[in-house]
Design a protein around this motif. Structure first.
Motif, PDB file in Angstrom:
ATOM      1  N   THR A  82      64.159  76.100   1.963  1.00 52.07           N
ATOM      2  CA  THR A  82      64.123  75.984   0.502  1.00 52.07           C
ATOM      3  C   THR A  82      65.159  74.973   0.026  1.00 52.07           C
ATOM      4  N   LEU A  83      64.939  74.444  -1.149  1.00 49.59           N
ATOM      5  CA  LEU A  83      65.906  73.507  -1.731  1.00 49.59           C
ATOM      6  C   LEU A  83      67.262  74.177  -1.913  1.00 49.59           C
ATOM      7  N   LEU A  84      67.251  75.438  -2.312  1.00 51.07           N
ATOM      8  CA  LEU A  84      68.512  76.153  -2.480  1.00 51.07           C
ATOM      9  C   LEU A  84      69.205  76.337  -1.126  1.00 51.07           C
ATOM     10  N   GLY A  85      68.431  76.617  -0.095  1.00 51.08           N
ATOM     11  CA  GLY A  85      68.999  76.730   1.249  1.00 51.08           C
ATOM     12  C   GLY A  85      69.658  75.425   1.679  1.00 51.08           C
ATOM     13  N   LEU A  86      69.009  74.310   1.394  1.00 50.51           N
ATOM     14  CA  LEU A  86      69.584  72.996   1.713  1.00 50.51           C
ATOM     15  C   LEU A  86      70.828  72.723   0.862  1.00 50.51           C
ATOM     16  N   ALA A  87      70.796  73.191  -0.375  1.00 45.90           N
ATOM     17  CA  ALA A  87      71.969  73.032  -1.247  1.00 45.90           C
ATOM     18  C   ALA A  87      73.155  73.810  -0.681  1.00 45.90           C
ATOM     19  N   TYR A  88      72.901  75.037  -0.232  1.00 46.68           N
ATOM     20  CA  TYR A  88      73.976  75.824   0.389  1.00 46.68           C
ATOM     21  C   TYR A  88      74.462  75.161   1.665  1.00 46.68           C
ATOM     22  N   ASP A  89      73.541  74.601   2.449  1.00 44.66           N
ATOM     23  CA  ASP A  89      73.920  73.880   3.671  1.00 44.66           C
ATOM     24  C   ASP A  89      74.751  72.636   3.366  1.00 44.66           C
ATOM     25  N   SER A  90      74.663  72.160   2.143  1.00 39.03           N
ATOM     26  CA  SER A  90      75.405  70.965   1.721  1.00 39.03           C
ATOM     27  C   SER A  90      76.756  71.302   1.107  1.00 39.03           C
ATOM     28  N   GLY A  91      77.067  72.588   1.012  1.00 37.39           N
ATOM     29  CA  GLY A  91      78.370  73.000   0.507  1.00 37.39           C
ATOM     30  C   GLY A  91      78.361  73.604  -0.882  1.00 37.39           C
ATOM     31  N   PHE A  92      77.241  73.497  -1.586  1.00 33.18           N
ATOM     32  CA  PHE A  92      77.166  74.151  -2.901  1.00 33.18           C
ATOM     33  C   PHE A  92      77.186  75.657  -2.683  1.00 33.18           C
ATOM     34  N   ASN A  93      77.829  76.376  -3.581  1.00 29.48           N
ATOM     35  CA  ASN A  93      77.846  77.837  -3.431  1.00 29.48           C
ATOM     36  C   ASN A  93      77.269  78.543  -4.649  1.00 29.48           C
ATOM     37  N   SER A  94      76.601  77.781  -5.509  1.00 25.11           N
ATOM     38  CA  SER A  94      76.001  78.349  -6.709  1.00 25.11           C
ATOM     39  C   SER A  94      74.732  77.577  -7.052  1.00 25.11           C
ATOM     40  N   LYS A  95      73.653  78.308  -7.266  1.00 28.24           N
ATOM     41  CA  LYS A  95      72.392  77.692  -7.664  1.00 28.24           C
ATOM     42  C   LYS A  95      72.555  76.945  -8.988  1.00 28.24           C
ATOM     43  N   THR A  96      73.253  77.552  -9.924  1.00 26.06           N
ATOM     44  CA  THR A  96      73.448  76.949 -11.245  1.00 26.06           C
ATOM     45  C   THR A  96      74.234  75.644 -11.149  1.00 26.06           C
ATOM     46  N   VAL A  97      75.325  75.652 -10.403  1.00 24.27           N
ATOM     47  CA  VAL A  97      76.128  74.436 -10.259  1.00 24.27           C
ATOM     48  C   VAL A  97      75.295  73.341  -9.600  1.00 24.27           C
TER      49      VAL A  97
END
Length: 118
Positions: A82-97
């Motif tokens: 998922t895009l959110l999974g990739l975002a977390y893999d990129s260091g983001f820790n919040s969907k909103t951010v």
């Protein structure tokens, strides 16, 4: 304050650290952590990021995270993540951010961006 020579030296150290060590992948990354790793005073590091990169610490870090996300989102092997999974893999820790920063920087939502590159 920091003189121009010191500022340029620290700027290069910061860029090297972020490109070689990828600390932005750590969702808990903080100004203190980076300052400690680079053996700098937090105020000096914050000043350099603000003055040399025209961004605050979070914007600076999230720019690297966004670049990483955009790179890994294009790998065929990651299409099932998922895009959110990739975002977390990129260091983001919040969907909103992630969504807010992505839209601010790209002018598109992450989903719109993925469709635009397909």
């Amino acid at each position: 304050t920091v003189n121009d020579d010191d500022a340029e030296k620290i700027k290069k150290e910061v860029l090297s650290y972020f490109s070689e060590d990828a600390p932005f992948l750590d969702p808990q990354l903080s100004l203190t952590t980076v300052a400690d790793d680079l053996e700098l005073n937090t105020n000096k590091l914050s000043y350099i990021i603000n003055e040399c990169f025209n961004a605050n610490f979070n914007e600076f870090v999230n720019t690297y995270r966004l670049q990483h996300f955009k790179k890994i989102a294009q790998y065929p092997k990651n299409k099932s993540i998922t895009l959110l999974g990739l975002a977390y893999d990129s260091g983001f820790n919040s969907k909103t951010v992630f969504n807010t920063f992505f839209k601010k920087m790209e002018g598109l939502t992450p989903s719109q961006w993925v469709k635009s590159i397909s």
